[in-house]
Design a protein around this motif. Structure first.
Motif, PDB file in Angstrom:
ATOM      1  N   ALA A  85       0.827  -1.211   0.000  1.00  0.00           N
ATOM      2  CA  ALA A  85       0.000   0.000   0.000  1.00  0.00           C
ATOM      3  C   ALA A  85       0.862   1.261   0.000  1.00  0.00           C
ATOM      4  O   ALA A  85       0.468   2.293  -0.544  1.00  0.00           O
ATOM      5  N   LYS A  86       2.038   1.182   0.584  1.00  0.00           N
ATOM      6  CA  LYS A  86       2.915   2.349   0.698  1.00  0.00           C
ATOM      7  C   LYS A  86       3.721   2.603  -0.580  1.00  0.00           C
ATOM      8  O   LYS A  86       4.026   3.749  -0.898  1.00  0.00           O
ATOM      9  N   TYR A  87       4.082   1.538  -1.298  1.00  0.00           N
ATOM     10  CA  TYR A  87       4.950   1.667  -2.465  1.00  0.00           C
ATOM     11  C   TYR A  87       4.270   1.117  -3.709  1.00  0.00           C
ATOM     12  O   TYR A  87       3.739   0.007  -3.687  1.00  0.00           O
ATOM     13  N   ASP A  88       4.331   1.859  -4.810  1.00  0.00           N
ATOM     14  CA  ASP A  88       3.838   1.318  -6.067  1.00  0.00           C
ATOM     15  C   ASP A  88       4.923   0.426  -6.673  1.00  0.00           C
ATOM     16  O   ASP A  88       6.071   0.433  -6.235  1.00  0.00           O
ATOM     17  N   ALA A  89       4.562  -0.349  -7.673  1.00  0.00           N
ATOM     18  CA  ALA A  89       5.472  -1.339  -8.254  1.00  0.00           C
ATOM     19  C   ALA A  89       6.356  -0.748  -9.342  1.00  0.00           C
ATOM     20  O   ALA A  89       6.556  -1.349 -10.384  1.00  0.00           O
ATOM     21  N   SER A  90       6.917   0.422  -9.093  1.00  0.00           N
ATOM     22  CA  SER A  90       7.821   1.042 -10.071  1.00  0.00           C
ATOM     23  C   SER A  90       9.192   0.386  -9.982  1.00  0.00           C
ATOM     24  O   SER A  90       9.569  -0.193  -8.952  1.00  0.00           O
ATOM     25  N   ASP A  91       9.950   0.484 -11.059  1.00  0.00           N
ATOM     26  CA  ASP A  91      11.307  -0.076 -11.069  1.00  0.00           C
ATOM     27  C   ASP A  91      12.169   0.547  -9.973  1.00  0.00           C
ATOM     28  O   ASP A  91      12.969  -0.146  -9.338  1.00  0.00           O
TER      29      ASP A  91
END
Length: 146
Positions: free
Chosen positions: A94-100
């Motif tokens: 929830a805190k971090y998106d799945a970006s590289d």
């Protein structure tokens, strides 16, 4: 008397860091973790070859990451949906998106350990974990987002 306390202290450290591993002892348990990680990586490579693609939060990384977590001590402090010592995987997702960039940063955090992002309790470092495996673990964790 000092020897008893030292032995008990060392035993407590090994028990806390042992996680789900049924192996005990230095190089044998490390060898087992490395072999399991290689096997899990091989499975992911097969999935990627069949599909031809792999997204940052993709299912190939998810299943491989889940297998890798099972070979490490992660479940000692983390559960998918419940805070234990560290945050639940769903809280992290929830805190971090799945970006590289986030996958890279969180993978390095798994390898180096540390504290401060989720409180003062330090996460155990995993310096022998290959960065590619740490990234697969992160991809799995981020895939648990509700």
């Amino acid at each position: 008397m000092k020897k008893v306390f030292i032995i008990l202290g060392i035993s407590a450290v090994f028990a806390a860091c042992g996680g789900n591993s049924s192996n005990t002892g230095g190089s044998d348990s490390t060898k087992s973790v490395n072999e399991s990680a290689k096997a899990a990586n091989s499975d992911a490579d097969t999935v990627v070859q069949k599909t031809g693609t792999e997204s940052a939060g993709g299912s190939a990384g998810s299943s491989t990451g889940e297998k890798l977590i099972a070979t490490l001590d992660c479940s000692t402090c983390h559960k998918v949906d419940t805070k234990v010592i560290g945050p639940a995987f769903q809280e992290i997702a929830a805190k971090y998106d799945a970006s590289d960039a986030n996958i890279e940063m969180l993978a390095k955090k798994i390898i180096s350990g540390g504290s401060g992002n989720w409180g003062n309790i330090a996460m155990t470092p995993h310096p022998s974990l290959p960065e590619a495996d740490a990234k697969e673990i992160v991809k799995y964790i981020l895939s648990t987002k509700k």
